[in-house]
Design a protein around this motif. Structure first.
Motif, mmCIF file in Angstrom:
data_model
loop_
_atom_site.group_PDB
_atom_site.id
_atom_site.type_symbol
_atom_site.label_atom_id
_atom_site.label_comp_id
_atom_site.label_asym_id
_atom_site.label_seq_id
_atom_site.Cartn_x
_atom_site.Cartn_y
_atom_site.Cartn_z
ATOM 1 N N ARG B 124 52.775 59.254 38.137
ATOM 2 C CA ARG B 124 52.925 57.901 38.656
ATOM 3 C C ARG B 124 51.685 57.478 39.447
ATOM 4 O O ARG B 124 51.179 58.222 40.281
ATOM 5 N N GLY B 125 51.190 56.276 39.179
ATOM 6 C CA GLY B 125 49.937 55.812 39.780
ATOM 7 C C GLY B 125 49.954 55.768 41.296
ATOM 8 O O GLY B 125 48.937 56.010 41.944
ATOM 9 N N GLU B 126 51.114 55.482 41.868
ATOM 10 C CA GLU B 126 51.212 55.362 43.329
ATOM 11 C C GLU B 126 51.274 56.722 44.022
ATOM 12 O O GLU B 126 51.276 56.789 45.244
ATOM 13 N N GLY B 165 49.347 56.904 35.795
ATOM 14 C CA GLY B 165 49.909 55.616 35.398
ATOM 15 C C GLY B 165 49.349 54.538 36.313
ATOM 16 O O GLY B 165 48.477 54.791 37.141
ATOM 17 N N ALA B 166 49.893 53.302 36.162
ATOM 18 C CA ALA B 166 49.291 52.226 36.949
ATOM 19 C C ALA B 166 50.332 51.220 37.444
ATOM 20 O O ALA B 166 50.032 50.047 37.637
ATOM 21 N N GLY B 167 51.573 51.706 37.626
ATOM 22 C CA GLY B 167 52.570 50.812 38.207
ATOM 23 C C GLY B 167 53.379 50.079 37.164
ATOM 24 O O GLY B 167 53.084 48.920 36.848
ATOM 25 N N ALA B 168 54.394 50.744 36.615
ATOM 26 C CA ALA B 168 55.319 50.113 35.671
ATOM 27 C C ALA B 168 56.522 51.048 35.510
ATOM 28 O O ALA B 168 56.406 52.113 34.940
ATOM 29 N N ILE B 170 59.011 50.858 33.660
ATOM 30 C CA ILE B 170 59.410 51.050 32.259
ATOM 31 C C ILE B 170 58.775 52.314 31.661
ATOM 32 O O ILE B 170 59.307 52.916 30.739
ATOM 33 N N CYS B 171 57.631 52.713 32.203
ATOM 34 C CA CYS B 171 56.945 53.876 31.629
ATOM 35 C C CYS B 171 57.670 55.194 31.899
ATOM 36 O O CYS B 171 57.289 56.234 31.367
#
Lengths: 157, 424
Positions: B124-126, B165-168, B170-171
């Motif tokens: 996860r991007g965060e 990732g970059a914040g979604a 759904i992923c």
């Protein structure tokens, strides 16, 4: 043709490309790298990313706009992401958000006029044991009260 | 109660360093697996352990591995779903930050069992702190020969890429995750094919496992099936909301909700009573105090029309306004809907508009049937589980707290002490 990204970032993107069986897989990491350099993604930067990975600009933009962490406009020097989902909501995040926006004179999603801070209400940060929780740039702060928030804001450059 | 297994070393300073991990027997299970066990034998052991996927769907882990075709000369991938974002769930983030080598060892065994030579962690991007920890741990493990070429001199190769990732939200859905990993928008894929195991990343067989699922693997190999099962088998519950001691609670699967909340999570604040809870993240139907003696396990919760899901227990006491909680939940799915299918894209917007007007005191009695009708029409009609996650909690709240919605509509006011005033 003039490049928007530095040689260092272009080199990093080329390295990322080599990590994947198909170059396009490096698109998200490449956009992260590009964004880190300028703080946001300009069209020229996205063009550079696309050229390096063999992805048309329209598709780069399409992908960049799908993900919340990519910014197409210049954000503040600091980015405060406050979770407003269930566990934080149950533990008073709305008060913290209201206090934050009041102190900075912005609404969620906005940047202070001096370009110092962007405030964003975000989805669950997977840190519900620390509710209410927020991120200031890359650092997570647990159990933030309005008073604790004042201290955190005072320490921001 | 057995000692914790997966969480035994959590919170120890320096635990992310490989020497600290090795000191407590780390990488011995992987070493045993690669040197002494065949891939088939490992799949057999994992299947016999009864381990079910911990990402939410609960698919038997061993069967998933068995489903993965292992044809000679064909590329196969291992993808770790570390995109934890189901509201209320934080066990995976905790495992990544506080014991990253446990995950890496699980990956190594899983890759060997499935004869995979390329793995990706979709992180996860965060998870900024998690990224630093995991990246550091991976570099150390490479340096000591646990990854890369000819691992431990066995001839087995495995390369690992940590992919942010970059914040979604759904992923987290596995086919959307694969699309994202291919550098595309995170839209879920049309099914069939149903299983990424058969046709996944780049259309190749792909083992897709959740972080916690993989963290169980070294212990299953180290202890054997019976030794492992003697621990419960264990499961990680993320407990949060109105409890005094929120956190990751490792307990035998099937521990009653009452025990989890009142004995292990500190119970409620003084003077408060339990009003409702989500047993498996915000996608699960809410339950009430009358369900507290239910074992927190797949089947007992399914019997109540809810689910174990990611075993994220969100507790709400009597200061909670239920329509407000449901509005917050609906807004989340509305904002995270990818927009691909109509029931999810439109349904979540309509639902949040109706909930808005009820909470603003402009509701109508017929709105309650309208909410239920929209939720019913979303059930079974959405393209992926995101839209399907909306109706359960909404409909359960209408069943259990109908008079509370009615009170809002009739009086324009809330009859519970507002959440904010209750304090944290």
């Amino acid at each position: 043709m003039a490049r928007a990204l530095s040689e260092a970032v272009l080199g990093e993107i080329a390295r990322l490309r080599g990590l994947y069986p198909e170059p396009r897989s490096a698109l998200l990491p490449a956009l992260h790298a590009a964004q880190e350099e300028a703080g946001y993604l300009t069209e020229a930067a996205m063009e550079d990313v696309g050229r390096t990975l063999g992805v048309p600009l329209t598709e780069v933009v399409s992908v960049a706009t799908f993900y919340e962490m990519f910014h197409l406009e210049r954000p503040g020097r600091h980015h405060i992401r406050i979770c407003t989902n269930l566990s934080c909501y149950l533990n008073g995040c709305d008060r913290v958000l209201e206090h934050l926006c009041g102190r900075l004179g912005v609404r969620p999603g906005e940047t202070t006029p001096d370009g110092r801070v962007t405030v964003e209400a975000v989805q669950c940060l997977a840190a519900c044991e620390e509710a209410p929780v927020l991120l200031i740039d890359a650092e997570r702060h647990p159990r933030v009260s309005p008073a604790a928030l004042d201290d955190l804001l005072a320490r921001l450059a | 109660m057995p000692r914790p297994l997966l969480t035994r070393h959590l919170g120890r300073p320096g635990r992310e360093r490989i020497d600290a991990y090795l000191e407590t027997g780390g990488y011995q299970a992987a070493s045993t697996a690669l040197r002494d066990l065949t891939p088939e034998k490992i799949v057999e052991i994992v299947e016999a352990s009864g381990l079910r996927g911990r990402g939410g769907a609960g698919f038997p882990a061993g069967r998933k591995w068995k489903l993965t075709p292992k044809r000679e000369g064909e590329a196969r991938y291992l993808v770790v779903n570390a995109d934890e974002s189901e509201p209320g769930t934080f066990k995976d983030r905790t495992l990544i930050e506080q014991d990253p080598h446990q995950l890496l060892e699980g990956m190594l065994i899983a890759a060997y069992a499935n004869q995979v030579h390329q793995a990706f962690v979709y992180l996860r991007g965060e998870f900024f702190a998690g990224y630093d920890r995991l990246r550091g741990a991976l570099a150390d493990a490479y340096a000591r020969g646990y990854f890369g070429r000819n691992i431990l001199g066995t001839g087995f190769d495995l390369e690992v890429v940590i992919h942010r990732g970059a914040g979604a939200y759904i992923c987290g859905e596995e086919t959307a995750l694969l699309e994202s990993l291919e550098g595309k928008r995170g839209f879920p894929r049309l099914k069939p094919p149903y299983y990424p195991a058969v046709k996944g990343l780049y259309g190749q067989p792909t083992v897709l496992n959740n972080v916690e699922t993989l963290a169980h693997i070294p212990h299953i190999i180290a202890l054997g099936v019976d030794g492992y099962r003697a621990y419960g088998p264990p499961v990680l519950y993320s407990v949060s909301g109105h409890v005094l001691d929120p956190g990751v609670k490792e307990l035998p699967i099937g521990t009653p909700l009452r025990e989890i909340i009142f004995e292990h999570a500190g119970g409620l604040r003084p003077g408060r009573t339990l009003k409702a809870l989500f047993p498996g993240g915000s996608s699960s139907a809410i339950l009430t105090a009358e369900h507290l003696d239910t074992p927190a396990d797949f089947e007992p919760l399914a019997k109540l029309g809810s689910m174990l899901g990611s075993s994220a227990i969100i507790v709400m006491d009597d200061t909670t306004c239920m329509p407000a909680v449901i509005r917050r939940t609906v807004e989340f799915y509305r904002d995270e809907s990818c927009g691909k299918c109509t029931p999810c894209r439109e349904g979540t917007i309509w639902l949040s508009q109706i909930l808005d007007r009820i909470l603003l005191g402009r509701g109508r009695m017929e709105d309650l049937d309208l909410l239920d009708g929209i939720a019913r029409n979303m059930t079974g009609t959405c393209f992926c589980p995101l839209g399907e996650s909306v109706p359960p909690s909404l409909r359960a709240s209408l069943r259990h707290f109908h008079e509370e919605y009615e009170h809002h509509i009739k009086t324009g006011a809330c009859d519970v002490r507002p959440v904010a005033a209750a304090g944290a």
